[in-house]
Design an enzyme around this catalytic site. Structure first.
Site, PDB file in Angstrom:
ATOM      1  N   HIS A 205       0.817  -1.225   0.000  1.00 17.70           N
ATOM      2  CA  HIS A 205       0.000   0.000   0.000  1.00 17.70           C
ATOM      3  C   HIS A 205       0.847   1.269   0.000  1.00 17.70           C
ATOM      4  O   HIS A 205       0.328   2.373  -0.126  1.00 17.70           O
ATOM      5  CB  HIS A 205      -0.901   0.036   1.250  1.00 17.70           C
TER       6      HIS A 205
HETATM    7  C1  UD1 Z   1      -1.256   6.405   5.479  1.00 16.63           C
HETATM    8  C2  UD1 Z   1       0.129   6.772   6.005  1.00 16.63           C
HETATM    9  C3  UD1 Z   1       1.044   5.563   5.902  1.00 16.63           C
HETATM   10  C4  UD1 Z   1       0.428   4.362   6.592  1.00 16.63           C
HETATM   11  C5  UD1 Z   1      -0.967   4.098   6.071  1.00 16.63           C
HETATM   12  C6  UD1 Z   1      -1.611   3.012   6.879  1.00 16.63           C
HETATM   13  C7  UD1 Z   1       0.852   9.126   5.706  1.00 16.63           C
HETATM   14  C8  UD1 Z   1       1.675  10.039   4.889  1.00 16.63           C
HETATM   15  N1  UD1 Z   1       0.724   7.855   5.235  1.00 16.63           N
HETATM   16  O1  UD1 Z   1      -1.123   6.081   4.105  1.00 16.63           O
HETATM   17  O2  UD1 Z   1       2.277   5.854   6.524  1.00 16.63           O
HETATM   18  O3  UD1 Z   1       1.239   3.240   6.352  1.00 16.63           O
HETATM   19  O4  UD1 Z   1      -1.760   5.292   6.192  1.00 16.63           O
HETATM   20  O5  UD1 Z   1      -2.602   2.341   6.177  1.00 16.63           O
HETATM   21  O6  UD1 Z   1       0.317   9.498   6.720  1.00 16.63           O
HETATM   22  N2  UD1 Z   1      -8.340   6.240   1.204  1.00 16.63           N
HETATM   23  C9  UD1 Z   1      -9.603   5.691   1.250  1.00 16.63           C
HETATM   24  N3  UD1 Z   1     -10.206   5.568   2.466  1.00 16.63           N
HETATM   25  C10 UD1 Z   1      -9.630   5.981   3.612  1.00 16.63           C
HETATM   26  C11 UD1 Z   1      -8.365   6.548   3.554  1.00 16.63           C
HETATM   27  C12 UD1 Z   1      -7.728   6.674   2.338  1.00 16.63           C
HETATM   28  O7  UD1 Z   1     -10.177   5.299   0.249  1.00 16.63           O
HETATM   29  O8  UD1 Z   1     -10.236   5.816   4.682  1.00 16.63           O
HETATM   30  C13 UD1 Z   1      -7.663   6.357  -0.105  1.00 16.63           C
HETATM   31  C14 UD1 Z   1      -7.831   7.728  -0.733  1.00 16.63           C
HETATM   32  O9  UD1 Z   1      -7.876   7.563  -2.117  1.00 16.63           O
HETATM   33  C15 UD1 Z   1      -6.540   8.430  -0.377  1.00 16.63           C
HETATM   34  C16 UD1 Z   1      -5.531   7.297  -0.359  1.00 16.63           C
HETATM   35  O10 UD1 Z   1      -6.264   6.161   0.106  1.00 16.63           O
HETATM   36  O11 UD1 Z   1      -6.198   9.424  -1.286  1.00 16.63           O
HETATM   37  C17 UD1 Z   1      -4.340   7.562   0.543  1.00 16.63           C
HETATM   38  O12 UD1 Z   1      -4.739   7.872   1.860  1.00 16.63           O
HETATM   39  P1  UD1 Z   1      -3.744   8.641   2.870  1.00 16.63           P
HETATM   40  O13 UD1 Z   1      -4.354   8.720   4.209  1.00 16.63           O
HETATM   41  O14 UD1 Z   1      -3.251   9.874   2.238  1.00 16.63           O
HETATM   42  O15 UD1 Z   1      -2.487   7.705   2.947  1.00 16.63           O
HETATM   43  P2  UD1 Z   1      -2.356   6.132   3.114  1.00 16.63           P
HETATM   44  O16 UD1 Z   1      -1.837   5.589   1.821  1.00 16.63           O
HETATM   45  O17 UD1 Z   1      -3.557   5.541   3.713  1.00 16.63           O
HETATM   46  N1  UDP Z   2      -4.200  -4.820   9.056  1.00 16.07           N
HETATM   47  C1  UDP Z   2      -5.517  -5.248   9.200  1.00 16.07           C
HETATM   48  N2  UDP Z   2      -6.219  -5.625   8.083  1.00 16.07           N
HETATM   49  C2  UDP Z   2      -5.656  -5.627   6.841  1.00 16.07           C
HETATM   50  C3  UDP Z   2      -4.316  -5.183   6.702  1.00 16.07           C
HETATM   51  C4  UDP Z   2      -3.618  -4.783   7.834  1.00 16.07           C
HETATM   52  O1  UDP Z   2      -6.046  -5.282  10.308  1.00 16.07           O
HETATM   53  O2  UDP Z   2      -6.343  -5.987   5.882  1.00 16.07           O
HETATM   54  C5  UDP Z   2      -3.466  -4.361  10.259  1.00 16.07           C
HETATM   55  C6  UDP Z   2      -2.203  -5.134  10.560  1.00 16.07           C
HETATM   56  O3  UDP Z   2      -2.478  -6.212  11.408  1.00 16.07           O
HETATM   57  C7  UDP Z   2      -1.312  -4.102  11.221  1.00 16.07           C
HETATM   58  C8  UDP Z   2      -1.764  -2.784  10.606  1.00 16.07           C
HETATM   59  O4  UDP Z   2      -3.027  -3.041  10.009  1.00 16.07           O
HETATM   60  O5  UDP Z   2      -1.537  -4.039  12.606  1.00 16.07           O
HETATM   61  C9  UDP Z   2      -0.773  -2.328   9.564  1.00 16.07           C
HETATM   62  O6  UDP Z   2      -1.286  -1.223   8.906  1.00 16.07           O
HETATM   63  P1  UDP Z   2      -0.767  -0.719   7.499  1.00 16.07           P
HETATM   64  O7  UDP Z   2      -0.076  -1.811   6.796  1.00 16.07           O
HETATM   65  O8  UDP Z   2      -1.923  -0.081   6.848  1.00 16.07           O
HETATM   66  O9  UDP Z   2       0.231   0.460   7.884  1.00 16.07           O
HETATM   67  P2  UDP Z   2       1.772   0.518   8.330  1.00 16.07           P
HETATM   68  O10 UDP Z   2       2.009  -0.431   9.443  1.00 16.07           O
HETATM   69  O11 UDP Z   2       2.593   0.200   7.108  1.00 16.07           O
HETATM   70  O12 UDP Z   2       1.947   1.945   8.707  1.00 16.07           O
END
Ligand code: UD1
Ligand code: UDP
Length: 356
Positions: A205
């Site tokens: 992701h």
């Molecule tokens: C964010 C964090 C990342 C973390 C991840 C966990 C930052 C810069 N990044 O990334 O470090 O690993 O969360 O999962 O803070 N979107 C949805 N629904 C939501 C949220 C997001 O559809 O509830 C989609 C939107 O298209 C959005 C994209 O995901 O533009 C990215 O969302 P964003 O919160 O900017 O960053 P993540 O990739 O989720």
């Molecule tokens: N996770 C979850 N469901 C999923 C994928 C991840 O519950 O389908 C949980 C996972 O167990 C971990 C956390 O989400 O605790 C990791 O989040 P993510 O990979 O989004 O972010 P990161 O750790 O890279 O910031």
């Protein structure tokens, strides 16, 4: 309140849950400020419900936006809530934009600022997460480092020892609080027709991977090829960011890769526990598979979790197709008997004891 938690994304909800629970157990008054960075049910509400956390007292509903706009809106909202509620301590976690916003807002106000999961470094400033965690560490009053290595990295940046406390990572608390429950309650293996030890788990992701068509395609091709060769299936609970990019590419994934929606914590833990191998770019997944004894292949060029590599639980392979296949071959039969480098599952208690 004594404490204000600022959180906004899936990993923050999961990794702060043991601390919120510890506050409940000790009757410590707190507020939960949700920035709304994650808002889809499957990244947000499902965790509050399953982990039995109270509904946030505040939700800023900032949603998705460019980094500056999103972070700015959060800072404005958090500042106003902190000014109104006047907590003693503000707690932020990790490296998201929500953590950075909480850190900036709190550091200019009265309350002390505590950064959980302090001292992680990828040394890659092209990652937004690296910028966020460095800044949060430097403006904090308390830094709770998960390992000795992270404490050492803080010291190397001139951050004085006194307020660096090594606590272990709260993910160990969360995993130990939910592993048995997952075994009892999750039916994901039956529901998805999966046999323990006979499938692979994929999550990808991270912006630098899924926003880059070459890197994303390399990951899918490498994982698909390895699965073909070993005649096993891959389950990929796909983050909305990755799904959108895949749709834009207009490409289907290789045959052995099965896309499923993001899973709740108990189902996801179960898959991590029973997968033959996990392939990921997630920080949390590198830690959890290490704790659970499942080998992991990290499709990134660097990691801020080097402890997992040092003990043989994880290997860095980048996103090149051939490197992924070779790395997977090397990791797939590891037995998982390495020690857990992330502490004994009492991080939340240690953090609260230090603060209170
Ligand atoms: C964010 C964090 C990342 C973390 C991840 C966990 C930052 C810069 N990044 O990334 O470090 O690993 O969360 O999962 O803070 N979107 C949805 N629904 C939501 C949220 C997001 O559809 O509830 C989609 C939107 O298209 C959005 C994209 O995901 O533009 C990215 O969302 P964003 O919160 O900017 O960053 P993540 O990739 O989720
Ligand atoms: N996770 C979850 N469901 C999923 C994928 C991840 O519950 O389908 C949980 C996972 O167990 C971990 C956390 O989400 O605790 C990791 O989040 P993510 O990979 O989004 O972010 P990161 O750790 O890279 O910031």
């Amino acid at each position: 309140p004594r404490i204000a938690f600022v959180l906004g994304t899936r990993p923050e909800i999961i990794k702060l849950s043991p601390l919120i629970r510890a506050c409940d157990d000790r009757d410590v008054p707190y507020v939960v400020v949700h920035t709304g960075q994650h808002y889809s049910d499957s990244l947000d509400t499902v965790f509050f419900e399953q982990l039995e956390l109270p509904t946030p007292t505040h939700n800023l509903e900032v949603g998705s936006d460019d980094h500056g706009a999103q972070t700015a809106e959060m800072i404005r909202g958090i500042e106003s809530i902190l000014t109104e509620t006047r907590p003693d301590h503000v707690i932020v976690h990790g490296d998201t934009n929500s953590a950075l916003a909480g850190a900036i807002a709190a550091s200019k106000l009265e309350p002390s600022l505590a950064h959980i999961e302090a001292g992680l470094r990828s040394f890659d400033r092209s990652m937004p997460e690296e910028i966020n965690r460095v800044l949060a560490d430097h403006v904090s009053n308390y830094r709770f480092a998960p390992t000795d290595e992270s404490a050492r990295l803080l010291a190397a940046e001139g951050i004085d020892d006194e307020r660096v406390v090594v606590t272990g990572n709260t993910i160990v608390d969360a995993v130990s609080q939910h592993r048995d429950l997952a075994t009892r309650k999750s039916t994901v293996l039956e529901d998805r027709d999966l046999e323990s030890g006979e499938f692979y788990l994929l999550t990808a992701h991270r912006a630098e991977n899924v926003d880059d068509p070459d890197r994303f395609t390399g990951i899918l091709a490498g994982v698909g090829e390895f699965a073909d060769r070993t005649d096993r299936e891959v389950v990929y609970p796909i983050h909305p960011r990755a799904r959108e990019n895949l749709e834009e590419l207009g490409r289907s994934v290789p045959d052995p890769i099965r896309l499923v929606p993001p899973l709740d914590f108990l189902d996801f833990l179960t898959l991590e526990d029973h997968a033959r191998l996990a392939i990921t770019d997630s920080g949390g997944v590198q830690e959890e598979t290490c704790i659970l004894g499942t080998p992991c292949l990290t499709v990134r060029d660097n990691t801020e979790r080097p402890e997992t590599i040092d003990i043989g639980a994880n290997r860095l392979v980048g996103t090149d197709r051939t490197a992924i296949v070779e790395g997977a071959e090397a990791m797939v039969d590891r037995d998982g008997a390495w020690p857990n480098p992330f502490g004994d599952g009492t991080a939340a208690d240690r953090i609260l004891e230090t603060l209170l």
